[in-house]
Design a protein around this motif. Structure first.
Motif, PDB file in Angstrom:
ATOM      1  N   ASP A   4       0.802  -1.209   0.000  1.00 30.64           N
ATOM      2  CA  ASP A   4       0.000   0.000   0.000  1.00 30.64           C
ATOM      3  C   ASP A   4       0.839   1.265   0.000  1.00 30.64           C
ATOM      4  O   ASP A   4       0.323   2.345  -0.245  1.00 30.64           O
ATOM      5  CB  ASP A   4      -0.914   0.023   1.223  1.00 30.64           C
ATOM      6  CG  ASP A   4      -2.038  -0.965   1.097  1.00 30.64           C
ATOM      7  OD1 ASP A   4      -2.211  -1.511   0.006  1.00 30.64           O
ATOM      8  OD2 ASP A   4      -2.734  -1.187   2.082  1.00 30.64           O
ATOM      9  N   THR A   5       2.107   1.180   0.327  1.00 29.65           N
ATOM     10  CA  THR A   5       2.936   2.378   0.413  1.00 29.65           C
ATOM     11  C   THR A   5       3.751   2.617  -0.852  1.00 29.65           C
ATOM     12  O   THR A   5       4.587   3.499  -0.890  1.00 29.65           O
ATOM     13  CB  THR A   5       3.896   2.267   1.607  1.00 29.65           C
ATOM     14  OG1 THR A   5       4.745   1.124   1.428  1.00 29.65           O
ATOM     15  CG2 THR A   5       3.131   2.130   2.902  1.00 29.65           C
ATOM     16  N   ASP A 225      -3.434   4.806  16.457  1.00 27.27           N
ATOM     17  CA  ASP A 225      -2.379   5.368  17.286  1.00 27.27           C
ATOM     18  C   ASP A 225      -1.029   4.776  16.871  1.00 27.27           C
ATOM     19  O   ASP A 225      -0.752   3.611  17.150  1.00 27.27           O
ATOM     20  CB  ASP A 225      -2.712   5.034  18.746  1.00 27.27           C
ATOM     21  CG  ASP A 225      -1.688   5.504  19.743  1.00 27.27           C
ATOM     22  OD1 ASP A 225      -0.868   6.371  19.404  1.00 27.27           O
ATOM     23  OD2 ASP A 225      -1.719   4.988  20.889  1.00 27.27           O
ATOM     24  N   LYS A 226      -0.225   5.580  16.189  1.00 25.34           N
ATOM     25  CA  LYS A 226       1.097   5.133  15.736  1.00 25.34           C
ATOM     26  C   LYS A 226       0.990   3.882  14.874  1.00 25.34           C
ATOM     27  O   LYS A 226       1.747   2.907  15.011  1.00 25.34           O
ATOM     28  CB  LYS A 226       2.033   4.901  16.920  1.00 25.34           C
ATOM     29  CG  LYS A 226       2.229   6.129  17.804  1.00 25.34           C
ATOM     30  CD  LYS A 226       3.188   5.832  18.943  1.00 25.34           C
ATOM     31  CE  LYS A 226       3.276   7.006  19.911  1.00 25.34           C
ATOM     32  NZ  LYS A 226       2.024   7.190  20.663  1.00 25.34           N
ATOM     33  N   THR A 227       0.038   3.899  13.970  1.00 33.07           N
ATOM     34  CA  THR A 227      -0.125   2.839  12.981  1.00 33.07           C
ATOM     35  C   THR A 227       0.282   3.388  11.614  1.00 33.07           C
ATOM     36  O   THR A 227       0.469   4.600  11.454  1.00 33.07           O
ATOM     37  CB  THR A 227      -1.571   2.336  12.971  1.00 33.07           C
ATOM     38  OG1 THR A 227      -2.462   3.461  12.917  1.00 33.07           O
ATOM     39  CG2 THR A 227      -1.887   1.537  14.222  1.00 33.07           C
ATOM     40  N   THR A 228       0.405   2.522  10.626  1.00 33.37           N
ATOM     41  CA  THR A 228       0.971   2.940   9.348  1.00 33.37           C
ATOM     42  C   THR A 228      -0.077   3.197   8.276  1.00 33.37           C
ATOM     43  O   THR A 228      -0.161   4.289   7.717  1.00 33.37           O
ATOM     44  CB  THR A 228       1.984   1.886   8.845  1.00 33.37           C
ATOM     45  OG1 THR A 228       2.986   1.692   9.844  1.00 33.37           O
ATOM     46  CG2 THR A 228       2.653   2.351   7.549  1.00 33.37           C
ATOM     47  N   THR A 251       1.535   7.086   9.899  1.00 34.75           N
ATOM     48  CA  THR A 251       2.743   7.419   9.150  1.00 34.75           C
ATOM     49  C   THR A 251       2.624   7.342   7.636  1.00 34.75           C
ATOM     50  O   THR A 251       3.437   7.940   6.928  1.00 34.75           O
ATOM     51  CB  THR A 251       3.911   6.528   9.594  1.00 34.75           C
ATOM     52  OG1 THR A 251       3.543   5.150   9.449  1.00 34.75           O
ATOM     53  CG2 THR A 251       4.265   6.807  11.053  1.00 34.75           C
ATOM     54  N   SER A 252       1.655   6.608   7.087  1.00 33.69           N
ATOM     55  CA  SER A 252       1.514   6.542   5.631  1.00 33.69           C
ATOM     56  C   SER A 252       0.248   7.270   5.183  1.00 33.69           C
ATOM     57  O   SER A 252       0.311   8.356   4.632  1.00 33.69           O
ATOM     58  CB  SER A 252       1.500   5.090   5.147  1.00 33.69           C
ATOM     59  OG  SER A 252       1.343   5.045   3.735  1.00 33.69           O
ATOM     60  N   ASN A 272      -1.106  15.093  12.705  1.00 36.51           N
ATOM     61  CA  ASN A 272       0.197  14.661  12.207  1.00 36.51           C
ATOM     62  C   ASN A 272       0.075  13.459  11.269  1.00 36.51           C
ATOM     63  O   ASN A 272       0.807  12.463  11.386  1.00 36.51           O
ATOM     64  CB  ASN A 272       1.148  14.338  13.358  1.00 36.51           C
ATOM     65  CG  ASN A 272       1.383  15.535  14.260  1.00 36.51           C
ATOM     66  OD1 ASN A 272       1.461  16.670  13.784  1.00 36.51           O
ATOM     67  ND2 ASN A 272       1.481  15.295  15.561  1.00 36.51           N
ATOM     68  N   VAL A 273      -0.862  13.566  10.338  1.00 38.66           N
ATOM     69  CA  VAL A 273      -1.083  12.530   9.330  1.00 38.66           C
ATOM     70  C   VAL A 273      -0.760  13.135   7.966  1.00 38.66           C
ATOM     71  O   VAL A 273      -1.459  14.048   7.507  1.00 38.66           O
ATOM     72  CB  VAL A 273      -2.533  12.010   9.366  1.00 38.66           C
ATOM     73  CG1 VAL A 273      -2.734  10.912   8.312  1.00 38.66           C
ATOM     74  CG2 VAL A 273      -2.886  11.490  10.751  1.00 38.66           C
ATOM     75  N   LYS A 274       0.266  12.634   7.320  1.00 38.57           N
ATOM     76  CA  LYS A 274       0.720  13.217   6.062  1.00 38.57           C
ATOM     77  C   LYS A 274      -0.374  13.174   4.996  1.00 38.57           C
ATOM     78  O   LYS A 274      -0.611  14.158   4.299  1.00 38.57           O
ATOM     79  CB  LYS A 274       1.969  12.485   5.564  1.00 38.57           C
ATOM     80  CG  LYS A 274       2.536  13.048   4.271  1.00 38.57           C
ATOM     81  CD  LYS A 274       3.800  12.298   3.857  1.00 38.57           C
ATOM     82  CE  LYS A 274       4.359  12.860   2.551  1.00 38.57           C
ATOM     83  NZ  LYS A 274       5.577  12.103   2.117  1.00 38.57           N
TER      84      LYS A 274
END
Length: 339
Positions: A4-5, A225-228, A251-252, A272-274
């Motif tokens: 997915d990334t 919470d701090k998942t990708t 993070t993704s 803080n989600v890109k």
């Protein structure tokens, strides 16, 4: 399938609008303008903030006859893997109370008319997870899942499933995967943390024959919470309703819509989600997103596509203002909140 990334999300940044922070009744919510960083956008009539501890599911699991699990059946308390495996696979209605840390040696089948619920904060599932397959009317609630060598919770060929107030982390594959023609599910008040591929909705790009017309799921009041990635990652389902969730340090990406799915992303809090939303990921073709009233802080813009093709939400509900979602969800999500 695929990573997915791999590919860059298509993002459309929308202008900042200084609108009301009131909570709303949302049945008639439209596509709505999205927020800029640190702002809110809401529409409609003010309504009270959502209660933290529903006794029955909000959203799709409330439809199709409702989801009551093992209510009215036999209540048992289990403390071993053999007991849990036995009662979860039986026919008939059972309320199964988990009052220990149980290590499973394989994915454990859950059949129709079951409630599996932790006692206080004692109920914990490790080793493997629960497999809800060819079932109807299942509740999984107030359990800690960690360290599964497969999925934590897998749902397939099943309807009317409510996954509520669990703590889920560190599985080999997905934390909550819903696929293969499953329908009428609600995923609510769960704390997802320390994991990569979090919540898949839809098996694969070539599974349209099973999944079209199904995969109707509500995701509400979850804490990512701090998942990708995959919060959720959707194929084919329309509508899928993602509202009043808190995304912290994802993070993704937050929500992905692919394979012509229709996802309504409403009044969530992204911190803080890109990439809060994407309309393509991995090797999958584009999906569609309608968005309204989300709160963004330290985050990128919202991607939308073909909002008019996202089907209307067919149930009544109330959504709180996105700006209050973080405090509501962090106080209410996870285990030890319901009995």
């Amino acid at each position: 399938m695929g990573n997915d990334t791999q590919r860059t999300a298509r993002i459309r940044r929308l202008p900042l609008r200084p609108l009301s922070a009131a909570a709303v009744l949302c049945l008639a919510a439209g596509a709505g303008a999205l927020t800029g960083t640190g702002a809110t956008a809401t529409t409609g009539t003010a309504a009270p903030a959502a209660a933290a501890y529903e006794s029955s599911p909000v959203g799709f699991a409330s439809m199709n006859g409702g989801t009551t699990g093992g209510a009215g059946g036999t209540t048992v308390t289990v403390t071993t893997a053999s007991q849990l495996t036995d009662y979860a696979s039986r026919s008939g209605s059972y309320v199964i109370k988990v009052n220990a840390s149980i290590s499973l040696s394989s994915m454990t089948k859950v059949t129709s008319n079951k409630t599996i619920i932790g006692v206080g904060t004692a109920g914990k599932i490790t080793g493997y997870g629960l497999n809800v397959t060819n079932a109807k009317n299942v509740i999984i609630r107030n359990l800690t899942f960690t360290g599964s060598a497969d999925d934590a919770i897998n749902v397939q060929y099943s309807t009317n499933v409510w996954i509520d107030h669990n703590d889920l982390s560190n599985a080999y594959d997905g934390l909550v995967d819903i696929k293969r023609a499953s329908d009428y599910a609600t995923v609510s008040w769960n704390h997802f943390h320390n994991h990569d591929k979090t919540a898949l909705l839809g098996h694969s790009d070539d599974n349209s024959s099973e999944d079209l017309g199904h995969l109707r799921v509500t995701y509400v009041h979850n804490w990512f919470d701090k998942t990708t990635q995959r919060h959720p990652r959707v194929r084919f389902g329309n509508p899928v309703h993602v509202f009043n969730n808190y995304y912290g340090a994802v993070t993704s990406y937050g929500v992905a819509s692919t394979c012509n799915a229709g996802v309504f992303v409403e009044k969530n809090y992204f911190e803080n989600v890109k990439n809060p939303t994407v309309t393509q990921t991995g090797d999958s073709p584009d999906g569609n997103i309608k968005a309204d009233g989300n709160y963004l802080t330290g985050s990128g813009g919202i991607a939308t596509r073909n909002s008019s093709s996202v089907a209307s939400i067919p149930y009544s509900y109330s959504a709180e203002s996105a700006s209050s979602v973080k405090s509501t969800v962090t106080a209410g999500a996870g285990v030890g909140k319901v009995s």
